[in-house]
Design a protein around this motif. Structure first.
Motif, PDB file in Angstrom:
ATOM      1  N   GLU A 228      -2.172   5.634  -1.824  1.00 56.47           N
ATOM      2  CA  GLU A 228      -2.161   6.322  -0.530  1.00 56.47           C
ATOM      3  C   GLU A 228      -3.515   6.233   0.150  1.00 56.47           C
ATOM      4  OE1 GLU A 228      -0.925  10.244  -1.376  1.00 56.47           O
ATOM      5  OE2 GLU A 228       1.195   9.723  -1.747  1.00 56.47           O
ATOM      6  N   GLY A 229      -4.604   6.360  -0.686  1.00 63.51           N
ATOM      7  CA  GLY A 229      -5.954   6.269  -0.115  1.00 63.51           C
ATOM      8  C   GLY A 229      -6.243   4.874   0.419  1.00 63.51           C
ATOM      9  N   ASP A 230      -5.859   3.846  -0.386  1.00 64.49           N
ATOM     10  CA  ASP A 230      -6.075   2.472   0.079  1.00 64.49           C
ATOM     11  C   ASP A 230      -5.282   2.194   1.349  1.00 64.49           C
ATOM     12  OD1 ASP A 230      -7.727   2.093  -2.058  1.00 64.49           O
ATOM     13  OD2 ASP A 230      -6.214   1.085  -3.315  1.00 64.49           O
ATOM     14  N   ALA A 231      -4.056   2.695   1.370  1.00 69.53           N
ATOM     15  CA  ALA A 231      -3.253   2.462   2.583  1.00 69.53           C
ATOM     16  C   ALA A 231      -3.873   3.153   3.783  1.00 69.53           C
ATOM     17  CB  ALA A 231      -1.830   3.003   2.335  1.00 69.53           C
ATOM     18  N   ARG A 232      -4.380   4.374   3.541  1.00 65.16           N
ATOM     19  CA  ARG A 232      -5.016   5.113   4.635  1.00 65.16           C
ATOM     20  C   ARG A 232      -6.290   4.410   5.087  1.00 65.16           C
ATOM     21  NH1 ARG A 232      -4.344   7.716   9.145  1.00 65.16           N
ATOM     22  NH2 ARG A 232      -5.960   9.301   9.544  1.00 65.16           N
ATOM     23  N   ALA A 233      -7.069   3.903   4.091  1.00 69.82           N
ATOM     24  CA  ALA A 233      -8.307   3.176   4.450  1.00 69.82           C
ATOM     25  C   ALA A 233      -7.987   1.932   5.248  1.00 69.82           C
ATOM     26  CB  ALA A 233      -9.059   2.833   3.159  1.00 69.82           C
TER      27      ALA A 233
END
Length: 286
Positions: A228-233
């Motif tokens: 989720e963090g990578d997608a958000r980044a």
């Protein structure tokens, strides 16, 4: 005549005194006529008899205690114990008692002691040591009392109680009992240790399983959060790139330069006309 009157008076007094007898509340009395028992049901009080023809013999009415000497008896396990006991009895039929024992108290005690002793030995021989010192002792005493009472009915006596005061173990039996107790306690302790080890293994296995489950759940949640963090980044980078593509490209190049030239001694051999140095070329052109 002068001397005959005192003699008659003395004789009358003597006959009178020998014609009466008293029976106490604590006594039985038997009246004999020429050696034959003619009456045995006297109540306490003053009674009469024929001098020189009748004679009276008195016996104990109260409860008599026969305190036995401690004796060794063998149990069903062939273990000797020292038993201290007593017997309580009383005369209930003085006529039958006199016929059976001739009124001999020593004979009665001896006979009573012998029969009670034999019965008690038989009872001990039928039971183990643990049984004779447990609640079964009461049952044993009741059976012994019932048997003794039946045997002595013909003696005119009533056996009221047969009671064991104490049972002492011999030195050999004491050692045997202590060894058995130690063995039992050791077996019980080993059983508890075995149960403890088994429970400990179950607890450890359950704890290990819970740890693996927790770690797996944590790893799963971490991977999900990372994703989720990578997608958000990526989404943020994409939005920033769309706002100013030239600035974003310049910023990414600066990060690459900072990573490539981390220290003063770093050396990199590359073509200056490569895409990596395009911003250096632009500044030189400027």
């Amino acid at each position: 005549m002068r001397f005959l009157l005192p003699i008659l008076i003395v004789a009358a007094v003597f006959v009178g005194l020998n014609s009466i007898f008293t029976v106490k509340e604590t006594e039985h009395a038997l009246k004999f006529r020429l050696g034959e028992v003619i009456r045995a049901d006297f109540e306490p009080g003053l009674h009469f008899k024929m001098p020189f023809i009748n004679n009276v013999r008195k016996m104990e009415r109260r409860i008599i205690t026969l305190d036995m000497r401690p004796e060794q008896m063998n149990t069903a396990e062939q273990k000797f114990v020292e038993v201290d006991y007593y017997v309580k009895w009383r005369i209930v039929d003085p006529r039958a008692y006199y016929v059976a024992t001739n009124g001999d108290m020593m004979f009665t005690r001896s006979r009573l002691a012998q029969l009670i002793r034999n019965d008690l030995r038989d009872e001990f021989a039928r039971r183990t040591l643990s049984e004779v010192v447990s609640e079964q002792r009461r049952e044993m005493m009741e059976e012994l009392l019932e048997r003794a009472d039946e045997r002595f009915q013909d003696f005119g006596i009533d056996v009221i109680d047969v009671r064991i005061k104490k049972i002492e173990l011999t030195e050999e039996v004491l050692n045997s009992v202590f060894e058995r107790m130690e063995t039992q306690r050791t077996e019980f302790a080993n059983e508890l240790r075995s149960l403890g080890r088994e429970r400990s293994e179950r607890i450890r296995a359950d704890a290990d399983r819970q740890v693996r489950v927790l770690l797996a759940d944590a790893e799963r949640d971490a991977q999900r959060l990372r994703g989720e963090g990578d997608a958000r980044a990526i989404e943020i980078y994409a939005q920033a790139f769309d706002q100013n593509r030239e600035f974003f490209s310049f910023w990414r190049s600066l990060q690459a330069y900072d990573t490539a030239f981390g220290t003063e001694n770093d050396i990199m051999l590359m073509d200056t006309r490569s895409e990596f140095f395009r911003f250096f070329d632009q500044q030189r052109d400027d």
